[in-house]
Design a protein around this motif. Sequence first.
Motif, PDB file in Angstrom:
ATOM      1  N   THR A 122       0.950  -1.107   0.169  1.00 54.81           N
ATOM      2  CA  THR A 122      -0.086   0.114  -0.179  1.00 54.81           C
ATOM      3  C   THR A 122       0.758   1.414  -0.023  1.00 54.81           C
ATOM      4  OG1 THR A 122      -0.230   0.228   2.204  1.00 54.81           O
ATOM      5  CG2 THR A 122      -1.868  -1.066   1.142  1.00 54.81           C
ATOM      6  N   THR A 123       0.300   2.125  -0.537  1.00 53.51           N
ATOM      7  CA  THR A 123       1.143   3.569  -0.369  1.00 53.51           C
ATOM      8  C   THR A 123      -0.168   4.598  -0.114  1.00 53.51           C
ATOM      9  OG1 THR A 123       2.754   5.097  -1.364  1.00 53.51           O
ATOM     10  CG2 THR A 123       0.745   4.123  -2.681  1.00 53.51           C
ATOM     11  N   ASP A 124       0.329   5.457   0.786  1.00 46.46           N
ATOM     12  CA  ASP A 124      -0.620   6.631   0.992  1.00 46.46           C
ATOM     13  C   ASP A 124      -0.956   7.558  -0.113  1.00 46.46           C
ATOM     14  OD1 ASP A 124      -1.369   9.496   1.993  1.00 46.46           O
ATOM     15  OD2 ASP A 124      -0.980   8.458   3.970  1.00 46.46           O
ATOM     16  N   LYS A 125      -2.302   7.801  -0.237  1.00 41.71           N
ATOM     17  CA  LYS A 125      -2.701   8.467  -1.297  1.00 41.71           C
ATOM     18  C   LYS A 125      -2.156   9.883  -1.649  1.00 41.71           C
ATOM     19  CE  LYS A 125      -7.290   6.167  -1.606  1.00 41.71           C
ATOM     20  NZ  LYS A 125      -8.823   6.265  -1.491  1.00 41.71           N
ATOM     21  N   LYS A 126      -1.645  10.253  -0.458  1.00 42.87           N
ATOM     22  CA  LYS A 126      -0.729  11.601  -0.701  1.00 42.87           C
ATOM     23  C   LYS A 126       0.547  11.456  -1.297  1.00 42.87           C
ATOM     24  CE  LYS A 126      -2.935  13.265   3.503  1.00 42.87           C
ATOM     25  NZ  LYS A 126      -2.671  13.530   5.047  1.00 42.87           N
ATOM     26  N   ARG A 127       0.942  10.112  -1.460  1.00 38.17           N
ATOM     27  CA  ARG A 127       2.315  10.054  -2.115  1.00 38.17           C
ATOM     28  C   ARG A 127       2.143   9.770  -3.636  1.00 38.17           C
ATOM     29  NH1 ARG A 127       6.050   9.246   1.718  1.00 38.17           N
ATOM     30  NH2 ARG A 127       5.417   8.569   3.721  1.00 38.17           N
ATOM     31  N   THR A 128       1.621  10.592  -4.406  1.00 33.47           N
ATOM     32  CA  THR A 128       1.224  10.548  -5.845  1.00 33.47           C
ATOM     33  C   THR A 128       2.680   9.733  -6.591  1.00 33.47           C
ATOM     34  OG1 THR A 128       1.608  12.584  -6.325  1.00 33.47           O
ATOM     35  CG2 THR A 128      -0.610  12.034  -5.855  1.00 33.47           C
ATOM     36  N   LEU A 131       2.900   6.158  -5.927  1.00 30.76           N
ATOM     37  CA  LEU A 131       1.875   5.364  -6.674  1.00 30.76           C
ATOM     38  C   LEU A 131       2.548   5.240  -8.106  1.00 30.76           C
ATOM     39  CD1 LEU A 131      -0.711   4.086  -6.625  1.00 30.76           C
ATOM     40  CD2 LEU A 131      -1.922   6.295  -7.152  1.00 30.76           C
ATOM     41  N   ARG A 132       2.801   6.403  -8.754  1.00 32.37           N
ATOM     42  CA  ARG A 132       3.409   6.168 -10.075  1.00 32.37           C
ATOM     43  C   ARG A 132       4.532   5.347 -10.026  1.00 32.37           C
ATOM     44  NH1 ARG A 132       2.084  11.491 -10.033  1.00 32.37           N
ATOM     45  NH2 ARG A 132       4.176  12.321  -9.884  1.00 32.37           N
ATOM     46  N   GLU A 135       3.495   1.536  -9.920  1.00 31.63           N
ATOM     47  CA  GLU A 135       2.839   1.316 -11.339  1.00 31.63           C
ATOM     48  C   GLU A 135       3.663   0.960 -12.369  1.00 31.63           C
ATOM     49  OE1 GLU A 135      -0.023   4.435 -11.472  1.00 31.63           O
ATOM     50  OE2 GLU A 135      -1.735   3.203 -10.501  1.00 31.63           O
ATOM     51  N   ALA A 141      -3.338  -1.219  -9.016  1.00 32.37           N
ATOM     52  CA  ALA A 141      -4.357  -0.496  -8.144  1.00 32.37           C
ATOM     53  C   ALA A 141      -5.703  -1.256  -8.190  1.00 32.37           C
ATOM     54  CB  ALA A 141      -4.721   0.912  -7.968  1.00 32.37           C
ATOM     55  N   GLU A 144      -9.362  -1.448  -3.380  1.00 30.24           N
ATOM     56  CA  GLU A 144      -9.335  -0.232  -2.411  1.00 30.24           C
ATOM     57  C   GLU A 144      -8.943  -0.644  -0.981  1.00 30.24           C
ATOM     58  OE1 GLU A 144      -9.858   3.784  -1.823  1.00 30.24           O
ATOM     59  OE2 GLU A 144     -10.192   3.010  -3.804  1.00 30.24           O
TER      60      GLU A 144
END
Length: 150
Positions: A122-128, A131-132, A135, A141, A144
């Motif tokens: 998982t990664t915090d949604k604030k860490r955009t 996330l990239r 991916e 992803a 949820e």
Amino acid sequence: MITFRAASAKDLNDIVQMLADDELGSTRERYETPLPESYIKAFEAIDADPNNELIVACLGEEVVGVQQLTFTPYITHQGSWRATIEGVRTAASVRGQGIGSQLIEWAIERAKERGCRMIQLTTDKKRTDALRFYERLGFQATHEGLKMKL
């Protein structure tokens, strides 16, 4: 050349410093001397558990990255094992040099060695940017995730 090894207690200061060295980590970690006892107890529990591995990436003798792998048996997916990656960080001085990618690639190979059929994180949604990054390394992803602080 980057090498990987199991973390030792002497690595804890470097590990906590990396965990605290970003916008989110600075609000939830306590990097101070001496380290709070909670970090030492957590390390001892991880070190004693055969299904947990705290791995450091080293450039020579310098610790420049960290990640925790947890191996969990599941009844789902036909009773298979999966690996969970947590706490991935690289030292600020080496960010952007591919060490994070090498950490994740190492974790994927380790999960295969342990017979896992899936690897997750998982990664915090604030860490955009994170996330990239994940991916780009092939993670999708597909679920949820939900958390509750206790």
